[in-house]
Design a protein around this motif. Sequence first.
Motif, PDB file in Angstrom:
ATOM      1  N   ILE A 419       0.723  -1.252   0.146  1.00 54.72           N
ATOM      2  CA  ILE A 419       0.345  -0.017  -0.247  1.00 54.72           C
ATOM      3  C   ILE A 419       1.071   1.078   0.432  1.00 54.72           C
ATOM      4  CG2 ILE A 419      -1.707   1.296   1.461  1.00 54.72           C
ATOM      5  CD1 ILE A 419      -2.994  -1.578   2.400  1.00 54.72           C
ATOM      6  N   VAL A 422       2.541   2.614  -3.286  1.00 58.53           N
ATOM      7  CA  VAL A 422       0.529   3.176  -3.985  1.00 58.53           C
ATOM      8  C   VAL A 422       1.185   4.763  -3.674  1.00 58.53           C
ATOM      9  CG1 VAL A 422      -1.604   3.087  -4.720  1.00 58.53           C
ATOM     10  CG2 VAL A 422      -0.632   1.140  -4.523  1.00 58.53           C
ATOM     11  N   VAL A 423       0.923   4.779  -1.794  1.00 58.11           N
ATOM     12  CA  VAL A 423       0.189   5.972  -1.403  1.00 58.11           C
ATOM     13  C   VAL A 423       1.777   6.990  -1.108  1.00 58.11           C
ATOM     14  CG1 VAL A 423      -1.623   5.726  -0.978  1.00 58.11           C
ATOM     15  CG2 VAL A 423       0.370   5.072   0.794  1.00 58.11           C
ATOM     16  N   LYS A 424       2.471   6.691  -1.281  1.00 59.64           N
ATOM     17  CA  LYS A 424       3.633   7.062  -1.229  1.00 59.64           C
ATOM     18  C   LYS A 424       4.757   7.727  -1.927  1.00 59.64           C
ATOM     19  CE  LYS A 424       4.111   6.113   3.394  1.00 59.64           C
ATOM     20  NZ  LYS A 424       4.416   4.752   4.366  1.00 59.64           N
TER      21      LYS A 424
END
Length: 430
Positions: A419, A422-424
Amino acid sequence: MKRIVVVGGGAGGLELVTRLGHALGKGKNKTEIVLVDRSRTHIWKPLLHEVATGSIDINNDGVNYRAHAAKHHYQFQLGNVTKVNPHAKTITLDSLSDDKGHSILPERDLSYDTLIMAVGSISNDFGTPGVADHCYFLDSHKQAERFQQALLNHFLRVHQEGPDAKLKIAIVGGGATGVELSAELFHVAELMKAYGMPEMSGKRIHVELVEASGRILSALPERIANSAAKELTRLGVKISENTRVVRADSNGFQTADDKLIEADLMIWAAGVKAPDFIKDIEGFETNRNNQIVVRGTLQTEAFDDVYVIGDCCACVQPDGSFVPPRAQSAHQMASLVYDNIKGSLKGKPLKEYIYKDYGSLVNLSNYSTVGNLMGNLMGGSMFIEGRIARFVYISLYRLHLIAIHGWFKATIVMAAQKIGKVVKPKLKLH
Ligand SMILES: Cc1cc2nc3c(=O)[nH]c(=O)nc-3n(C[C@H](O)[C@H](O)[C@H](O)COP(=O)(O)OP(=O)(O)OC[C@H]3O[C@@H](n4cnc5c(N)ncnc54)[C@H](O)[C@@H]3O)c2cc1C
């Protein structure tokens, strides 16, 4: 209460102390299990080249020892071990100071009933003049992070200087570390495009990989080396084999045939030795790489209560060679010492260590993975590359996560890492 002390929470030490904590560190007749490490955070060392390029952030992917200890029934002591006295059964931890030099803890001794030395290895510059002053090493996450900062600064400079500017990087040592780092550098140069440097690319870096012997990856089968060399050359890496470096200075590396390999950033990754304090320990027999000579049971020659595992262990194989310094050796040795400590408590005979080579994999960042798998089923060695090789390579890290966290938490950690990707940002940019 009896005390078992593990010095070094790396690939071998952290796996061992976790298992010892669960088996012996709780209950009515518990043994005190203590891990001593000079760092507060564990990162699996084969990932260090990715820390060095910013592909991995220690703040997200590192394991805090104190938090880990609280969950796995052992104690953690922060400290750099500088002396071992196997006669008195004590180790000495260096005094501890903060960044400003203010004293936090004085030098102190810690006694043990059983000691496990798992302090790993450091780069060996073979006394080459100038290397210690001018090169970066990848021995610890602190050093890898220092390199990452320098790399970011040089990207900034090259970006500012305009399209003709190039960043020159020279890496000495064509082993797995040098090869994997070379490929990773091209990957991050390409990634920088997405972070405010649209003209940055692999074409803006010049990487020279310098190897003293006749070929890169000389410890691995020739087919793996050829495949890796082909991929590196395709990326733009200049591979200089049969090239011995005799000096380093602020301009670059000087070779034995009097050539200068110019470099803005210099990395030394040519060979390893166990930390220097080991050779001064009275009572331990060491080899020329400072590794501690052990019996088949992984106990030192003279002391039954001292075991040695991982890169700092000199374990002779039936053919006379030493067990290679690899994560898989450290993992296997940790398992054997766990069995032997538990067995000795029950008065059982100790087991002898036999190194099992399951093969080697070299990961060329997102571009390729090559290696071989060994096994009876395959009738020897089988060459693998591409997705299967990448899957096996990633599985090795996953197995380490399972060994230190257990299945449930390791699965959550892996999911969180996915995850995070994807977000960082894809790179550590600070
Ligand atoms: C960039 C890179 C890539 C690699 N890739 C691979 C690979 O693909 N496959 C493979 O099998 N191997 C690989 N290796 C080798 C592998 O990482 C080592 O063989 C393995 O980590 C050895 O495990 P260890 O437990 O002996 O030591 P380490 O994992 O190095 O751990 C040693 C620990 O001891 C601590 N320590 C050291 N000195 C002291 C002291 N004086 N006092 C207190 N604590 C101390 C350190 O902080 C560290 O936590 C790679 C190595 C590098 C650098």
